[in-house]
Design a protein around this motif. Structure first.
Motif, short mmCIF file in Angstrom:
data_model
loop_
_atom_site.label_atom_id
_atom_site.label_comp_id
_atom_site.label_asym_id
_atom_site.label_seq_id
_atom_site.Cartn_x
_atom_site.Cartn_y
_atom_site.Cartn_z
N UNK A 32 0.83 -1.19 0.00
CA UNK A 32 0.00 0.00 0.00
C UNK A 32 0.87 1.25 0.00
N UNK A 33 0.67 2.12 -1.00
CA UNK A 33 1.44 3.36 -1.09
C UNK A 33 1.16 4.29 0.08
N UNK A 34 0.04 4.07 0.78
CA UNK A 34 -0.28 4.88 1.94
C UNK A 34 0.67 4.68 3.11
N UNK A 35 1.56 3.69 3.00
CA UNK A 35 2.54 3.44 4.05
C UNK A 35 3.86 4.15 3.78
N UNK A 36 3.90 4.99 2.75
CA UNK A 36 5.16 5.62 2.35
C UNK A 36 4.97 7.12 2.14
N UNK A 37 5.91 7.87 2.66
CA UNK A 37 5.87 9.33 2.53
C UNK A 37 7.04 9.78 1.63
N UNK A 38 6.84 10.79 0.77
CA UNK A 38 5.72 11.73 0.73
C UNK A 38 4.52 11.29 -0.10
N UNK A 39 4.52 10.06 -0.60
CA UNK A 39 3.41 9.62 -1.44
C UNK A 39 2.07 9.57 -0.72
N UNK A 40 2.09 9.49 0.62
CA UNK A 40 0.83 9.45 1.37
C UNK A 40 0.42 10.82 1.90
N UNK A 41 1.10 11.87 1.46
CA UNK A 41 0.75 13.23 1.89
C UNK A 41 -0.36 13.80 1.01
N UNK A 42 -0.96 14.90 1.46
CA UNK A 42 -2.01 15.58 0.72
C UNK A 42 -1.40 16.66 -0.18
N UNK A 43 -2.11 16.96 -1.27
CA UNK A 43 -1.69 18.07 -2.13
C UNK A 43 -0.67 17.71 -3.17
N UNK A 44 -0.34 16.42 -3.32
CA UNK A 44 0.65 15.99 -4.32
C UNK A 44 -0.02 15.00 -5.28
N UNK A 45 0.68 14.69 -6.37
CA UNK A 45 0.22 13.69 -7.34
C UNK A 45 1.12 12.47 -7.18
#
Length: 564
Positions: A317-330
């Motif tokens: 799950x990409x939600x476990x990795x930052x900055x990919x799980x941050x808001x305001x980015x693609x």
């Protein structure tokens, strides 16, 4: 690569991915802190905490105003990296900092790395036929992004766009035209940053050319007879070094974003450039986006930067990795080489916005060589390059570019694909569709009303009217599609307003037609004729609403064949 060699490479990656120890904490507050290394130049002394060994651990001290001001938004926050003494564990150090009561947030500085998969150099010769992902997306090329088709649409191909590559492994290459670059990795644990950006200036033994490869995917020069073809020509590439030979810390990447937002960083000139596209082909494993990273993103987005991030290569799950799980980015995932599905290494899930080709992406390596790169690290610059190219003709906000990217994706996933079960965002970004949607947004055509039956072919229109909806005439219904306001969260809804055609859109003249919990719905044709419609997104919490957006009704002139 032979099977045994591939296994050795994967095992090597598994070791190197965790080579950087997480020995740093990040403190966040609302004002500039006092660095323990620069006591004489500040008014506030650092706070020194006694340790069992008898040593003192001196940490930054925010001003009294900072501690009291607990209501500041994320864009006003400041961060500082704090080195954890060897005699303390991270948990002990964090507890000591929390007990001071000085900081709004105390977070771990997560180790990060680039998202390349296989970086073995390929033959030096260049063959444009390898870049099939530039061709038109079709059933035979389901992972292509129609980049050549987008090129043909550009009205201002010579207009310069600035692209900021937050990465590492930068080398000079005949096919790349860098502007001055900067380094954001700390030399010591005191926030000191040394100028430069070329890898040879920092780590001559490093064999990585990751930043060179990423930059070349975006902006290698076009039609010069050498190297590779970048997605976008006439682009200014700004290399921002934020890792050391593939590994680093999230705060150094955040520091690059903060610098772009105007934050003063000792040893570096104040940023005086133009907003553009930022590519971050890197990430660290976190359960949530750290505040210091989200704050840096928010500030950069508020300045007009569009931030594109790789999803990661852990097959999770990409939600476990930052900055990919941050808001305001693609956040960008990778497709397989040939099959219309996700690449075997790519991360997936709700955090992914769009996909792009991720295996065999042609790019530059060291010493002017070319290679076929793989990884979400090289899907991300394809998307960044497509957005930068379309920016030549259109100026939108970062939020609008994010919305346009999701609207411009296509899905040709094979039956039973992993994408259908795991989640691959909106699909593969198609550059020509991105251009068309940007044009429609500029002209106010994205939010539209059309005859319901025009969603079907002429043959299906006849079948539909003869078989279904016998209690009402389907010719009497209009489909409303609202795209520019994005998806609706659980607590959000749409308000549809109407005004008599030719009458000013004022509060006195507007009539509330109704509320809707979907962005696609139908209304009566009789009620639509002779009126202009406007829509806004509202939230039950706080009872807030967005600005009104006019809905284009020009498609109503195209009457279904079966209704003629």
């Amino acid at each position: 690569m032979k099977k045994n060699s591939l296994m050795a490479f994967l095992l090597g990656c598994a070791v190197s991915c965790h080579a950087v120890a997480a020995e740093r904490l990040v403190v966040t507050f609302n004002a500039t802190p006092l660095s323990a290394d620069h006591v004489t130049s500040q008014n506030v002394a650092p706070t020194c905490l006694p340790l069992v060994s008898g040593n003192n651990w001196c940490v930054p001290t925010p001003s009294a105003q900072t501690v009291r001001n607990q209501s500041a938004d994320a864009t006003s926050l400041k961060t500082a990296v704090v080195h954890v003494p060897e005699e303390l564990s991270l948990a002990q150090a964090q507890a000591m900092l929390e007990n001071t009561g000085l900081y709004r947030y105390i977070e771990r500085d997560y180790a990060t790395r680039t998202h390349s998969w296989n970086t073995d150099p390929a033959p030096d010769d260049f063959n444009a036929g390898i870049q099939t992902y530039f061709e038109q997306n079709s059933p035979s090329l389901p992972n292509a992004s129609s980049i050549f088709d987008m090129w043909a649409k550009l009205k201002n191909p010579d207009k310069n766009i600035d692209v900021y590559v937050v990465d590492e492994g930068f080398h000079l290459a005949d096919d790349l035209a860098y502007t001055d670059g900067f380094n954001f990795t700390v030399v010591k644990f005191d926030n000191e940053r040394r100028p430069g950006f070329l890898e040879v200036e920092f780590n001559p033994e490093c064999k990585s050319a990751h930043g060179t490869g990423v930059a070349s995917v975006i902006g290698a020069q076009i039609n010069n007879g050498i190297g590779v073809t970048g997605v976008v020509g006439d682009v200014t590439l700004h290399p921002l070094r934020a890792l050391d030979c593939g590994n680093g810390f999230l705060t150094d990447a955040a520091a690059a974003l903060n610098w772009l937002s105007g934050e003063v960083i000792e040893g570096l000139p104040v940023f005086d450039g133009n907003p553009g596209v930022v590519n971050m082909s890197l990430g660290g494993k976190t359960t949530t986006c750290p505040m210091y990273m989200q704050s840096a993103i928010d500030k950069a987005v508020n300045k007009g930067f569009v931030i594109v991030v790789s999803a990661g290569n852990e097959t999770e799950d990409a939600g476990l990795h930052s900055p990919g799980n941050c808001e305001g980015i693609i956040t960008v995932g990778a497709t397989a080489s040939q099959t219309a599905d996700i690449a075997g290494f790519s991360n997936y899930g709700p955090a992914v916005d769009v996909m792009a080709h991720g295996s065999g992406v042609l790019g530059l390596h060291r010493d002017n060589n070319t290679t076929e790169w793989a990884g979400t690290s090289f899907s991300s610059p394809l998307v960044a390059g497509m957005i930068a190219a379309v920016m030549k003709d259109f100026a939108f906000t970062p939020t609008q570019w994010e919305m346009l990217a999701e609207l411009s994706a296509v899905s040709r996933w094979i039956e039973g694909s992993q994408c259908e079960t795991l989640g691959c965002g909106a699909g593969i970004l198609e550059a020509a569709k991105l251009y068309n949607n940007a044009e429609a947004l500029l002209e106010g055509r994205l939010d539209s009303m059309s005859h319901l039956l025009n969603q079907l072919s002429d043959c299906n229109q006849s079948w539909f009217t003869a078989t279904l909806l016998k209690s009402s005439d389907p010719c009497d219904w209009v489909l409303v599609e609202v795209k520019t306001l994005g998806q609706l969260a659980e607590e959000e809804y749409l308000k549809l307003w109407s005004v008599e055609h030719g009458v000013a859109n004022t509060a006195e003249n507007r009539v509330l037609y109704g509320t809707f919990t979907q962005t696609k719905f139908s209304i009566s044709l009789d009620e639509a004729v002779g009126r202009d419609f406007y829509v806004q997104k509202c939230a039950h919490i706080g009872n807030t609403c967005s600005d009104l957006v006019k809905i284009d009704s020009s498609k109503l002139e195209n009457k279904p064949a079966v209704c003629q």
